[in-house]
Scaffold this active site. Structure first.
Site, PDB file in Angstrom:
ATOM      1  N   ASP A  27       0.786  -0.919   0.040  1.00 36.79           N
ATOM      2  CA  ASP A  27       0.055   0.072   0.036  1.00 36.79           C
ATOM      3  C   ASP A  27       1.007   1.212  -0.066  1.00 36.79           C
ATOM      4  OD1 ASP A  27      -1.707   2.093   0.564  1.00 36.79           O
ATOM      5  OD2 ASP A  27      -2.688   0.987   2.251  1.00 36.79           O
ATOM      6  N   VAL A  28       0.905   1.941  -1.001  1.00 39.29           N
ATOM      7  CA  VAL A  28       1.760   3.100  -1.275  1.00 39.29           C
ATOM      8  C   VAL A  28       1.885   4.147  -0.333  1.00 39.29           C
ATOM      9  CG1 VAL A  28       2.441   2.618  -3.598  1.00 39.29           C
ATOM     10  CG2 VAL A  28       0.608   4.204  -3.098  1.00 39.29           C
ATOM     11  N   CYS A  60       4.063   4.500 -10.577  1.00 34.70           N
ATOM     12  CA  CYS A  60       2.992   4.444 -11.557  1.00 34.70           C
ATOM     13  C   CYS A  60       1.615   4.054 -10.821  1.00 34.70           C
ATOM     14  CB  CYS A  60       3.036   3.482 -12.657  1.00 34.70           C
ATOM     15  SG  CYS A  60       4.456   3.577 -13.839  1.00 34.70           S
ATOM     16  N   SER A  64       0.296  13.555 -15.210  1.00 36.90           N
ATOM     17  CA  SER A  64      -0.727  13.635 -16.567  1.00 36.90           C
ATOM     18  C   SER A  64      -1.064  15.001 -16.860  1.00 36.90           C
ATOM     19  CB  SER A  64      -2.273  13.123 -15.561  1.00 36.90           C
ATOM     20  OG  SER A  64      -3.177  13.451 -16.545  1.00 36.90           O
ATOM     21  N   TYR A  91      -8.343  14.692  -9.260  1.00 38.66           N
ATOM     22  CA  TYR A  91      -7.167  13.954  -9.882  1.00 38.66           C
ATOM     23  C   TYR A  91      -6.278  15.012 -10.670  1.00 38.66           C
ATOM     24  CZ  TYR A  91      -5.198  11.235 -13.740  1.00 38.66           C
ATOM     25  OH  TYR A  91      -4.295  10.450 -14.621  1.00 38.66           O
ATOM     26  N   LYS A 145      -2.251  15.309  -9.766  1.00 41.78           N
ATOM     27  CA  LYS A 145      -1.029  15.304 -10.807  1.00 41.78           C
ATOM     28  C   LYS A 145      -0.414  16.689 -10.706  1.00 41.78           C
ATOM     29  CE  LYS A 145      -1.974  11.258 -11.951  1.00 41.78           C
ATOM     30  NZ  LYS A 145      -0.739   9.979 -11.601  1.00 41.78           N
TER      31      LYS A 145
END
Length: 256
Positions: free
Chosen positions: A60-61, A85, A149, A162, A166
């Site tokens: 789990d990052v 990623c 992104s 999101y 990013k």
């Protein structure tokens, strides 16, 4: 950076961009450990590629202890490369059709996984990299590549969380590269556009064509393999540092 037979970590390596990157690294002679929550898929990938020194760890990052536990298993390895990623891409408007506000927890969850999670893995891997013996005349000890992104520049309707996550990764590149420069660790970020990941390829052709219509040239979805090629180039070109590189065919995202 000629690091064949060196050790690398790819978070989110069970699918999409991460999987393509893991495969490309293995084909170039790297050892790869995939950090992912998809245990069944990850173990299958590691078994399929076991003859090429591929490993899988359930990680789990967003958890310091989870990342630290995984890294402890590879203390004898010289970790030269981290490619972050792992991430999520939910869409939700700030106000829904009834005028109700997005739950704060939904926004915070995306930031925590995409931005905080990437930094969490990066900081802990950097501590391990700093102990490496330098591998070139420039004193290089490692490379960290984060995945942002184009939404970090041109977020669309419904992408507040999101896009913010990013954009945070884009903003992280230079100061993190500056922080880690004294120990010989480079930091770069790739900002892909619309990529042909399994999720997008499952959509109807008409939807895929519509998504690609704003790409300048070539007018198509980007390939995960093209992302992986850029990872390999950044690893090979030691003078790329502190940068965010768009990989988007000249795409500029419209509002929706």
């Amino acid at each position: 950076m000629n690091l064949s037979s060196s050790f690398s970590i790819v978070t989110g390596g069970c699918s999409g961009l991460g999987h393509a990157t893991a495969k490309a690294l293995i084909e170039s002679g790297w050892e790869v450990c995939i950090f992912d929550l998809n245990q069944e898929n990850g173990q299958n990938i590691a078994e399929d590629l076991s003859q090429h020194s591929c490993f899988f760890e359930y990680v789990d990052v967003t958890s310091s202890s989870s990342v630290e536990s995984a890294l402890a298993k590879f203390q004898q390895k010289n970790i030269r490369l981290l490619v972050n990623c792992a991430g999520v891409a939910p869409a939700k408007r700030t106000l829904n059709r009834d005028g109700e506000a997005m739950p704060l927890a939904d926004f915070a969850s995306v930031i925590n996984i995409n931005l905080v999670g990437s930094f969490n893995v990066a900081r802990l891997v950097a501590a391990a990299m700093a102990k490496n013996t330098s591998f070139n005349d420039d004193g290089g000890r490692g490379l960290i590549i984060n995945t942002a992104s184009v939404a970090g520049y041109e977020g669309q309707i419904g992408q507040t969380a999101y896009a913010a996550s990013k954009a945070g990764l884009i903003g992280l590149s230079l100061p993190l590269a500056r922080d880690l420069a004294p120990v010989g660790i480079r930091v770069n970020t790739i900002a892909p556009g619309i990529m042909a990941t399994p999720m997008l390829l499952a959509m109807p052709d008409s939807v895929q064509s519509a998504l690609a219509s704003n790409v300048q040239h070539p007018r198509r979805l980007g390939l995960p393999e093209e992302f992986a090629k850029l990872v390999l180039h950044i690893a090979d070109n030691g003078y790329i540092n502190g940068e965010t590189i768009r990989l988007d065919g000249g795409l500029r995202m419209p509002p929706k």
